[in-house]
Enzyme design. Structure first.
Site, PDB file in Angstrom:
ATOM      1  CB  ALA A 218      -0.981  -0.007   1.163  1.00  0.00           C
ATOM      2  CG  HIS A 219       4.550   1.595  -0.704  1.00  0.00           C
ATOM      3  ND1 HIS A 219       4.661   0.510   0.132  1.00  0.00           N
ATOM      4  CD2 HIS A 219       5.432   1.372  -1.717  1.00  0.00           C
ATOM      5  CE1 HIS A 219       5.568  -0.327  -0.332  1.00  0.00           C
ATOM      6  NE2 HIS A 219       6.053   0.170  -1.465  1.00  0.00           N
ATOM      7  CB  ALA A 220       2.865   5.100  -5.291  1.00  0.00           C
TER       8      ALA A 220
END
Length: 304
Positions: A218-220
């Site tokens: 859950a990140h970029a």
């Protein structure tokens, strides 16, 4: 002989271990955690219990070997003496310098070995006959000539360079089938930087001890390319570009997913005993992460 390494140069190295109730994570960053730049990686799986693998030396290549799961021994010899190193923790690895004879032995059931190498594959770098190895150790000008046919690898054509661009859509993420070498001593999948992945491999990390059904990620990233592999077990990767969503199932150790920067990604639905192996184009930089989805949407808005 002045530059020839000895058994004293073979070292167990403790890696970072980041504990998390969603599963632990360990990191291997080139030069920082291991004393060489990573040029290729391979992993060995489906090894029958009690089988030995390896039985060769490299003239130039340095290696770092990790038991991602299970356990096995690495027997290292210099032509006169030998030492046995037991690997059974995901946050320890064995550095094997060039010029050492090594064999991997005593694999437990469901073992998974990760090997990082300092060079691209070169059949002429192998010494696969122990008697020739001993002659070479005593006189490096006595170049070994025998080769082992099992070391012959077919290298794919370089990956398309268009994959290096920043991801603008979830459809820029590519699911790739990797090489799988079948062997009665266990299967092997290998990757080279800038060939099977469209970027240099500066960092390798992996999540393990993940409770079944747990979610991670859950990140970029702003700059970092990643290549995700289900080295063991299975999980889904949920991809999001701010408009479209896409879910990719990873459940085989010879498939991987390239996630370019600019794409929000999370891993979910891990099966029990799963290991998520990731090859990354950059070392760890906290500023490269976007960890809030609202911040990610703002980042996309600013980029347009």
């Amino acid at each position: 002989m002045a530059n020839m390494k000895t058994l004293d140069d073979v070292k167990i190295i403790q890696l970072p271990k980041i504990a998390d109730p969603r599963g632990n994570l360990s990191i291997i960053e080139q030069i920082k955690h291991i004393p060489f730049e990573i040029r290729r990686a391979h992993w060995i799986y489906d090894v029958p219990g009690g089988v030995d693998r390896g039985g060769h030396a490299f003239k130039e290549t340095e290696e770092f070997i990790v038991a991602l799961s299970g356990s096995f021994d690495v027997v290292v010899a210099d032509g006169e003496q030998k030492k046995t190193f037991s690997l059974n923790r995901s946050y320890f690895g064995l550095y094997v310098p060039s010029g050492m004879w090594r064999t991997m032995a005593n694999f437990s059931t469901n073992s998974l070995a990760l090997v990082l190498s300092s060079t691209e594959y070169n059949e002429n770098d192998y010494v696969s006959d122990y008697e020739e190895y001993k002659c070479w150790r005593s006189d490096p000008s006595n170049v070994p000539t025998k080769s082992d046919a099992r070391t012959s690898l077919k290298v794919n054509e370089p990956t398309n360079r268009h994959m290096l661009i920043e991801g603008r859509s979830v459809f820029d993420c590519s699911l790739c089938e990797l090489n799988k070498m079948h062997d009665i001593e266990g299967n092997l999948t290998f990757m080279y930087e800038n060939v099977h992945v469209p970027f240099p491999i500066n960092r390798v990390f992996y999540s393990y001890d993940i409770p079944g059904g747990e979610d991670r990620g859950a990140h970029a990233h702003k700059k970092c390319h990643q290549f995700l592999i289900a080295a063991s077990g299975s999980f889904e990767v949920l991809l999001d570009d701010g408009v479209n969503k896409r879910t990719v199932l990873l459940n085989r150790p010879f498939y991987g997913l390239h996630v370019p920067p600019g794409i929000w990604a999370s891993e979910q639905g891990f099966s029990s005993g799963s290991i998520c192996l990731v090859l990354a184009s950059h070392g760890y930089e906290e500023d490269d992460y976007i960890r809030s989805y609202d911040d990610y949407l703002e980042y996309l808005k600013a980029k347009r």
